[in-house]
Design a protein around this motif. Structure first.
Motif, short mmCIF file in Angstrom:
data_model
loop_
_atom_site.label_atom_id
_atom_site.label_comp_id
_atom_site.label_asym_id
_atom_site.label_seq_id
_atom_site.Cartn_x
_atom_site.Cartn_y
_atom_site.Cartn_z
N GLU A 102 0.83 -1.21 0.00
CA GLU A 102 0.00 0.00 0.00
C GLU A 102 0.86 1.26 0.00
O GLU A 102 0.51 2.26 -0.62
CB GLU A 102 -0.93 0.00 1.22
N GLN A 123 -4.20 0.67 -10.98
CA GLN A 123 -5.50 1.28 -10.74
C GLN A 123 -6.31 1.40 -12.03
O GLN A 123 -7.41 1.96 -12.03
CB GLN A 123 -5.32 2.66 -10.10
N LYS A 179 1.75 2.38 -3.36
CA LYS A 179 0.67 2.98 -4.15
C LYS A 179 0.50 4.47 -3.89
O LYS A 179 -0.20 5.16 -4.63
CB LYS A 179 -0.65 2.26 -3.86
N GLU A 230 -1.36 -4.57 -9.11
CA GLU A 230 -1.63 -3.43 -8.25
C GLU A 230 -2.01 -2.17 -9.01
O GLU A 230 -2.10 -1.09 -8.44
CB GLU A 230 -0.40 -3.16 -7.37
#
Length: 232
Positions: free
Chosen positions: A67, A129, A70, A127
């Motif tokens: 995370e 988007q 990101k 991962e």
């Protein structure tokens, strides 16, 4: 008050508590995630040390490095003490880690199962988007001879050019194809469009004696295999 502020300088800490020195003297594996990130940024702010600042950043993503990777530079810069240079350093380190996973996956080029496809492609698209559609081209031994991104779309979908898939297959001498795309939403349920393009590619490839061996939908932590679910 000034004495308290001075204590936030890493240079004032005991050598055991200094991340750089700790890495040099004891090895990288003994450092916490916060200490490793602290080495990247070098210093904290007037109220907290680099390590304390990094603990706060990690806490914001539940101490999940995936995370953390990101977060955009803008999101990182929202933390007091993180300027553009520090944000870029963290982002670059996270991207290097992601690419390393991709390189390690490339070493496992023989496809033996849907799991091996997932491990091969998850570092690349798991991962993201936005949605991407990839084709893996295989030889008779099920070894990867080529892979390429066929299309890139928004979060709601992407376009697939069947003719381009088969043109590339003939150019590289592939006898098998594996279709792979990601679902940024996290859902593993194939859509009607997913099923239709799978059958369309399968029928078109058969006319050239090329087999569509599987179609995987990939998310960050899981996957769905058309072959495993008898949907081919």
């Amino acid at each position: 008050m000034s004495g308290n502020k001075a204590s936030f300088s890493i240079k004032k800490w005991s050598q055991d508590d200094q991340p750089r020195e700790k890495l040099l003297n004891k090895g990288k594996v003994v450092l916490s995630d916060a200490e490793l990130v602290a080495i990247l940024i070098g210093s904290g702010n007037k109220d907290e040390s680099a390590v304390a600042l990094c603990k706060r950043i990690l806490a914001s993503v539940d101490y999940n490095l995936s995370e953390l990777g990101k977060l955009s530079t803008k999101q990182l810069m929202a933390f007091k003490g993180i300027g553009e240079a520090k944000a870029v350093a963290i982002a670059a380190a996270m991207e290097l880690g992601r690419r390393r996973r991709g390189v390690e996956a490339l070493d496992k080029q023989k496809i033996t199962s849907s799991r091996s496809v997932y491990e091969f492609m998850q570092p690349i698209i798991g991962e993201l988007q936005h949605e991407e559609f990839w084709i893996i081209y295989l030889n008779n031994s099920n070894k990867v001879i080529h892979k390429n991104q066929l299309s890139k779309g928004g979060i709601t979908g992407t376009l697939v050019d069947v003719r381009l898939v088969l043109k590339n297959a003939l150019e590289v001498g592939a006898t098998g194809l594996i279709l792979v795309h990601n679902h940024p939403s996290g859902t593993l349920k194939p859509s009607l469009a997913d099923k239709k393009i799978t059958q369309k590619l399968k029928l078109a490839a058969q006319s050239l004696d090329i087999n569509v061996l599987d179609h995987l939908i990939i998310t960050e932590k899981a996957y769905f295999s058309f072959a495993d679910e008898n949907l081919l």
